[in-house]
Design a protein around this motif. Sequence first.
Motif, short mmCIF file in Angstrom:
data_model
loop_
_atom_site.label_atom_id
_atom_site.label_comp_id
_atom_site.label_asym_id
_atom_site.label_seq_id
_atom_site.Cartn_x
_atom_site.Cartn_y
_atom_site.Cartn_z
N PHE A 34 1.23 9.37 -6.63
CA PHE A 34 2.11 10.60 -5.63
C PHE A 34 2.75 11.21 -6.68
N VAL A 35 4.18 10.63 -6.60
CA VAL A 35 5.21 10.69 -7.43
C VAL A 35 4.53 11.25 -8.72
N LEU A 36 4.09 10.37 -9.59
CA LEU A 36 3.04 10.59 -11.00
C LEU A 36 2.74 12.15 -11.01
N VAL A 37 2.04 11.95 -10.02
CA VAL A 37 0.73 12.99 -10.16
C VAL A 37 1.79 14.34 -10.23
N ILE A 83 6.77 12.05 3.68
CA ILE A 83 5.52 11.37 5.50
C ILE A 83 4.84 10.26 4.73
N LEU A 84 4.51 10.33 3.68
CA LEU A 84 3.82 8.42 3.27
C LEU A 84 4.80 8.05 3.49
N VAL A 85 5.55 7.36 3.33
CA VAL A 85 6.46 6.70 3.55
C VAL A 85 6.38 6.32 5.59
N MET A 86 6.60 7.43 6.44
CA MET A 86 6.93 6.91 7.48
C MET A 86 5.28 7.07 8.10
N THR A 87 4.42 7.62 7.66
CA THR A 87 2.69 7.09 8.34
C THR A 87 2.80 5.87 8.92
N PRO A 88 3.75 4.39 8.33
CA PRO A 88 2.74 2.81 8.12
C PRO A 88 3.32 3.01 9.65
N GLU A 119 0.96 -1.48 0.17
CA GLU A 119 -0.04 0.10 -0.41
C GLU A 119 0.62 1.26 0.21
N THR A 120 1.14 1.05 0.86
CA THR A 120 2.83 2.59 0.73
C THR A 120 3.73 2.68 -0.99
N VAL A 121 4.38 1.88 -1.11
CA VAL A 121 4.42 1.56 -2.57
C VAL A 121 3.90 2.36 -3.25
N PHE A 164 10.86 20.70 -2.45
CA PHE A 164 10.99 20.60 -1.40
C PHE A 164 9.64 19.92 -0.88
N VAL A 165 8.69 20.44 -1.79
CA VAL A 165 6.92 19.87 -0.51
C VAL A 165 7.21 18.24 -1.00
N GLY A 166 7.20 17.96 -2.06
CA GLY A 166 7.23 16.13 -2.61
C GLY A 166 8.13 15.84 -2.12
N GLY A 167 9.10 16.67 -1.83
CA GLY A 167 10.61 15.14 -0.74
C GLY A 167 9.54 15.38 0.54
N LEU A 168 9.58 16.30 0.55
CA LEU A 168 8.50 16.06 2.61
C LEU A 168 7.10 15.50 2.07
#
Length: 108
Positions: free
Chosen positions: A14-17, A44-49, A6-8, A36-40
């Motif tokens: 997100f990367v595509l959009v 966040i998407l990776v750290m949430t799980p 799910e995370t991947v 910068f905002v995209g990297g953050l």
Amino acid sequence: MDTILETVKHVAIFVLVFSIITNLFSGSGYHRYFRFVGGLMILILVMTPLFAWFTSESFLDDCLDSHIFELENGFQEEELRMIGEEREELLKEGSQVDPGEEGYRETR
């Protein structure tokens, strides 16, 4: 395993959009801030799980149970050590009784 997939999936979408959005604003002076905002957001998407796993009740219960178990074992070991010391002292006292004296000891 499901959470990893799910995370991947979320990161890929997100990367595509986000790449589409950054290409739309590529001529803008804000391109640097978008990256910068995209990297953050990816962080966040990776750290949430991971945060969800750390804050789950089972994780906290397991940590608490193991800590309580270690404390109880420590108390039991300390008690056994004290009992052993008392036993040694009693044995020393029993061996120091003079043979001429009556070494009457009441037993229970």
